[in-house]
Design a protein around this motif. Structure first.
Motif, PDB file in Angstrom:
ATOM      1  N   LEU A 264      22.149  81.026  54.695  1.00 27.42           N
ATOM      2  CA  LEU A 264      20.846  81.734  54.499  1.00 27.42           C
ATOM      3  C   LEU A 264      20.692  82.413  53.284  1.00 27.42           C
ATOM      4  N   ARG A 265      19.469  82.473  52.774  1.00 26.65           N
ATOM      5  CA  ARG A 265      18.914  83.386  51.704  1.00 26.65           C
ATOM      6  C   ARG A 265      19.137  84.814  51.971  1.00 26.65           C
ATOM      7  N   THR A 266      19.606  85.732  51.360  1.00 31.00           N
ATOM      8  CA  THR A 266      19.864  87.428  51.524  1.00 31.00           C
ATOM      9  C   THR A 266      18.465  87.541  51.971  1.00 31.00           C
ATOM     10  N   ASP A 267      17.291  87.301  51.135  1.00 35.22           N
ATOM     11  CA  ASP A 267      16.234  88.065  51.429  1.00 35.22           C
ATOM     12  C   ASP A 267      15.438  87.551  52.652  1.00 35.22           C
ATOM     13  N   ILE A 268      15.632  86.221  53.095  1.00 36.09           N
ATOM     14  CA  ILE A 268      15.172  85.878  54.430  1.00 36.09           C
ATOM     15  C   ILE A 268      15.903  86.718  55.573  1.00 36.09           C
ATOM     16  N   TYR A 269      17.440  86.988  55.264  1.00 39.12           N
ATOM     17  CA  TYR A 269      17.887  87.946  56.375  1.00 39.12           C
ATOM     18  C   TYR A 269      17.412  89.000  56.399  1.00 39.12           C
ATOM     19  N   ASN A 270      17.163  89.737  55.251  1.00 38.16           N
ATOM     20  CA  ASN A 270      16.757  91.016  55.337  1.00 38.16           C
ATOM     21  C   ASN A 270      15.251  91.109  55.983  1.00 38.16           C
ATOM     22  N   SER A 271      14.583  90.182  55.817  1.00 34.18           N
ATOM     23  CA  SER A 271      13.169  90.329  56.457  1.00 34.18           C
ATOM     24  C   SER A 271      13.222  90.087  57.902  1.00 34.18           C
ATOM     25  N   LEU A 272      14.353  89.635  58.548  1.00 33.03           N
ATOM     26  CA  LEU A 272      14.309  89.394  59.899  1.00 33.03           C
ATOM     27  C   LEU A 272      14.335  90.780  60.772  1.00 33.03           C
ATOM     28  N   LYS A 273      13.948  90.940  61.897  1.00 34.49           N
ATOM     29  CA  LYS A 273      13.984  92.144  62.640  1.00 34.49           C
ATOM     30  C   LYS A 273      14.550  92.052  63.946  1.00 34.49           C
ATOM     31  N   PHE A 274      15.792  92.412  64.176  1.00 37.89           N
ATOM     32  CA  PHE A 274      16.323  92.215  65.390  1.00 37.89           C
ATOM     33  C   PHE A 274      17.329  93.315  65.602  1.00 37.89           C
ATOM     34  N   ASN A 275      17.853  93.379  66.866  1.00 34.69           N
ATOM     35  CA  ASN A 275      18.872  94.685  66.843  1.00 34.69           C
ATOM     36  C   ASN A 275      20.106  94.361  66.416  1.00 34.69           C
ATOM     37  N   ASP A 276      20.818  95.104  65.849  1.00 37.59           N
ATOM     38  CA  ASP A 276      22.430  95.194  65.175  1.00 37.59           C
ATOM     39  C   ASP A 276      22.230  94.120  64.211  1.00 37.59           C
ATOM     40  N   LYS A 277      21.342  94.274  63.391  1.00 42.78           N
ATOM     41  CA  LYS A 277      21.476  93.419  62.214  1.00 42.78           C
ATOM     42  C   LYS A 277      22.286  93.906  61.096  1.00 42.78           C
ATOM     43  N   ASN A 278      22.379  95.042  60.938  1.00 46.74           N
ATOM     44  CA  ASN A 278      23.247  95.683  59.917  1.00 46.74           C
ATOM     45  C   ASN A 278      24.639  95.632  60.502  1.00 46.74           C
ATOM     46  N   LYS A 279      25.020  95.938  61.740  1.00 43.68           N
ATOM     47  CA  LYS A 279      26.114  95.496  62.420  1.00 43.68           C
ATOM     48  C   LYS A 279      26.712  94.085  62.097  1.00 43.68           C
ATOM     49  N   LEU A 280      25.819  93.306  62.650  1.00 39.54           N
ATOM     50  CA  LEU A 280      26.152  91.718  62.143  1.00 39.54           C
ATOM     51  C   LEU A 280      26.352  91.515  60.723  1.00 39.54           C
ATOM     52  N   LEU A 281      25.633  91.995  59.848  1.00 38.59           N
ATOM     53  CA  LEU A 281      26.050  91.971  58.318  1.00 38.59           C
ATOM     54  C   LEU A 281      27.415  92.645  58.011  1.00 38.59           C
ATOM     55  N   GLN A 282      27.858  93.445  58.668  1.00 40.63           N
ATOM     56  CA  GLN A 282      29.257  94.254  58.321  1.00 40.63           C
ATOM     57  C   GLN A 282      30.377  93.260  58.898  1.00 40.63           C
TER      58      GLN A 282
END
Length: 494
Positions: A264-282
């Protein structure tokens, strides 16, 4: 022997580079995909996501930690058809989850049957049942995306489970089109009901029969063919996809046999809004990144592959072997000069070298010259500009006007006040907040940068770089010639 006679022009697209495996892959990201718990691959356009995907597609399970791969390209995926499988009674963030699982277990079970048959293993009752259903319903032992989405499953009056003795059955011929089903609520209901009944059976059969087999499903070009009017809905589809991938990764009874890896493109991921997004990223993301050294290593693999035995290669110079000189302006090695005029993406570097090759004329050394390096800068600048337009035109249509703002400033280095004045000419009704948001977009995507420790830096080369509107900005040197920019003052460092 002139360099053009032995060193070729390279395809920019990973899909068309047939020799990709022989010189691209010494990347740590490959090992992380197959040897770690991480399952999400993120990267900016041109960073090599599709190249890694193609590597997974072409490689055997012996070099992929015993994973057999299923590679699904969504470049031609009929996204509106996915909505036929949307559960209206489900919550917004789970409405598409069953449809994703349905797709994965149809493909996963099909691959498992293929693996077992290739090994000469006899299929048990459950797998014979699955094989019959897959062949009859989708018309193919390894159905494509379109065959799964537009299957004849809505024509089935009932589905017999794997524990029931199954007689041969037939389904009427003829395709079910998107319009056929989208205009018939009863057909939609039957489609979902039968698909999700099969999902339950397929998932159970897959778990019961995987044994030690490992399957990795890679998903590429998930951001292709989006209709601008449907971006909000497609975002929900992607959020559901990520939640399904995460649930599979967390399922102890499943994760040892199945892994789903979206690219997935990083900018697409950053545009998504859902719970634990930052936790999933890490916890679960593999972020593709390059620096001057790793890009040099990547390109040097190409040189080693094509250099004839009688061409002397200095392993210390790496890609510098292509040039007759060791240093260019300000004592910079040629490759570092090129890397600084890229966004630290393989694609930018490959294009720049192709442009040098196009400029090259035979000479005594048989190698590229300083003059050719500088001449190629102009065409490479146009390519980078076009790549930016291509990268952002759907998700951020203001990109062309913002680049026009930078062009009308006329100089490479500028203050916030200078940007503000030219910005107001292009975006007359925009608020101060929108102006700063747009400036932040340019900064975060390395289109502009600022000085750090006396040197102009950009987020692509210095990820922790922070924007300060009190300091001067500088347009990335990759865009200098395309935007017709000049130096803002004499003796300025480039």
């Amino acid at each position: 022997m002139d360099i053009k006679e032995w060193f070729p022009e390279f395809q920019v697209s990973a899909e068309t580079d047939t020799d990709l495996q022989s010189y691209f892959f010494k990347l740590p990201e490959i090992k992380k995909i197959t040897n770690s718990r991480s399952w999400l691959v993120l990267g900016r356009k041109g960073m090599g996501k599709t190249a890694i995907y193609e590597y997974l597609k072409q490689s055997s399970n012996y070099v992929l930690n015993d994973y057999f791969t299923i590679c699904i390209n969504f470049g031609d995926y009929p996204w509106p058809a996915h909505q036929l499988y949307k559960e209206s009674i489900a919550g917004e963030l789970s409405a598409y989850q069953k449809s994703w699982r349905y797709l994965f277990f149809v493909k996963g079970l099909s691959r498992l049957i293929e693996i077992k048959k290739a090994k000469g293993e006899k299929l048990n009752k459950e797998l014979r049942w699955a094989e019959i259903y897959i062949n009859k319903i989708y018309g193919n032992p390894d159905p494509t995306l379109t065959e799964i989405i537009f299957s004849k499953i809505s024509q089935l009056s009932s589905i017999k489970g794997p524990n029931v003795e199954l007689d041969d059955f037939s389904i009427e011929s003829g395709e079910m089109s998107f319009d056929d089903i989208s205009n018939d609520k009863q057909l939609q209901s039957k489609l979902r009901s039968n698909a999700f009944t099969l999902l339950s059976y397929f998932e159970s059969v897959f778990k019961n029969n995987c044994e030690t087999h490992k399957i990795l499903i890679a998903l590429d070009q998930l951001d292709e063919n989006w209709l601008e009017s449907e971006i909000e809905e497609y975002s929900k589809v992607l959020i559901n996809l990520l939640n399904v991938c995460r649930s599979i990764a967390l399922d102890l009874n499943l994760s040892k046999n199945l892994k789903v890896v979206p690219f997935l493109r990083t900018d697409i991921y950053n545009s998504l809004k859902f719970n634990d997004k930052n936790k999933l990223l890490q916890d679960s993301a593999i972020i593709i990144s390059w620096n001057s050294d790793s890009l040099d290593d990547m390109y040097f693999e190409r040189i080693k592959k094509y250099a004839p035995e009688y061409v002397s290669i200095d392993n210390e110079r790496k890609s510098g072997n292509l040039f007759e000189i060791n240093f260019v302006r300000q004592g910079t090695p040629p490759f570092k000069y090129i890397a600084r005029r890229s966004f630290f993406r393989p694609r930018d570097v490959i294009v720049y070298f192709n442009e040098i090759r196009a400029c090259h004329k035979q000479n005594i050394s048989g190698l590229y010259t300083t003059t050719e390096l500088y001449e190629a800068d102009r065409e490479a600048s146009s390519s980078v500009y076009n790549e930016l337009i291509d990268e952002w035109s759907n998700q951020f249509p203001e990109i062309e006007k913002l680049l026009t703002v930078l062009q009308t400033i006329q100089v490479e280095t500028f203050s916030y006040a200078e940007f503000s004045g030219k910005y107001d000419n292009e975006f007359a009704t925009a608020s101060e907040g929108k102006k700063r948001e747009h400036l932040g977009f340019l900064f975060e995507n390395s289109i502009i940068g600022q000085k750090k420790q006396g040197r102009w830096e950009y987020v692509c080369s210095t990820p922790n770089l922070k924007m300060n509107t009190e300091k001067d900005f500088r347009t990335h040197p990759a865009l200098k010639y395309r935007l017709h920019l000049i130096e803002s003052r004499p003796n300025q460092s480039v």
